[in-house]
Design a protein around this motif. Sequence first.
Motif, PDB file in Angstrom:
ATOM      1  N   GLN A   1      74.945  -2.492 -20.162  1.00  0.00           N
ATOM      2  CA  GLN A   1      74.699  -1.958 -21.492  1.00  0.00           C
ATOM      3  C   GLN A   1      73.602  -2.758 -22.167  1.00  0.00           C
ATOM      4  O   GLN A   1      73.584  -3.993 -22.087  1.00  0.00           O
TER       5      GLN A   1
ATOM      6  N   LEU B   1      71.048  -3.037 -25.828  1.00  0.00           N
ATOM      7  CA  LEU B   1      70.675  -2.635 -27.170  1.00  0.00           C
ATOM      8  C   LEU B   1      69.196  -2.284 -27.139  1.00  0.00           C
ATOM      9  O   LEU B   1      68.408  -2.963 -26.471  1.00  0.00           O
TER      10      LEU B   1
ATOM     11  N   ARG C   1      71.264   2.341 -28.426  1.00  0.00           N
ATOM     12  CA  ARG C   1      71.915   1.747 -27.251  1.00  0.00           C
ATOM     13  C   ARG C   1      71.586   2.596 -26.036  1.00  0.00           C
ATOM     14  O   ARG C   1      71.383   3.805 -26.147  1.00  0.00           O
TER      15      ARG C   1
ATOM     16  N   VAL D   1      73.712  -6.279 -24.057  1.00  0.00           N
ATOM     17  CA  VAL D   1      74.716  -6.432 -25.107  1.00  0.00           C
ATOM     18  C   VAL D   1      75.372  -7.800 -24.963  1.00  0.00           C
ATOM     19  O   VAL D   1      75.742  -8.206 -23.865  1.00  0.00           O
TER      20      VAL D   1
ATOM     21  N   LEU E   1      75.567  -5.197 -34.358  1.00  0.00           N
ATOM     22  CA  LEU E   1      76.022  -4.013 -33.633  1.00  0.00           C
ATOM     23  C   LEU E   1      77.099  -3.279 -34.429  1.00  0.00           C
ATOM     24  O   LEU E   1      77.072  -2.044 -34.537  1.00  0.00           O
TER      25      LEU E   1
END
Length: 170
Positions: free
Chosen positions: A61, A63, A74, A7, A15
């Motif tokens: 994190q 995507l 995600r 991310v 997003l």
Amino acid sequence: MVELVPVGHADRAALLAFELENRAFFEANINARAATFYSDEGVKSAIDVALDDAAADRGYQFLVKSDKGDILGRINLREVERERGSAVMGYRIGAAHVRQGHASAAVQAVLEIAFGRLGLRRIVAGARTSNLGSVQVLLRAGFGRLDDVADTVELNGVVHEHVYFERRLD
């Protein structure tokens, strides 16, 4: 085929669009995010937290993107505990992309990162027993149910049984 991309601010507008498009779908299946999240500033703040967590080795994190660069979902690793070599995994796939193998591909890809580059040895994930798709994704990825660990979660005023699974690097 999916690609996991950390991310970052370059994906902020996409997003936000993804989260807005899937808000009702996600909130029917998992607890709602704060209303303030669904704005440019809210997504910027969430990305800042994600970047800080990664820099501090607290969480990662990603995507889940298609080969065309579209956001499909995600996936994250949070609660990284270096002493135990463990983390907790969570994921969400957009409504238009469920039941197409994207969750399974994303879970496999994040396990490669977790057990490879991050050097973790144990990943834990939870799912509602009524979410058969998520349970199947975890089982196909080699997770085993932790039979002695279960609790309940409230979602939109309804209490659901929530069970946990683990995958170890053996």
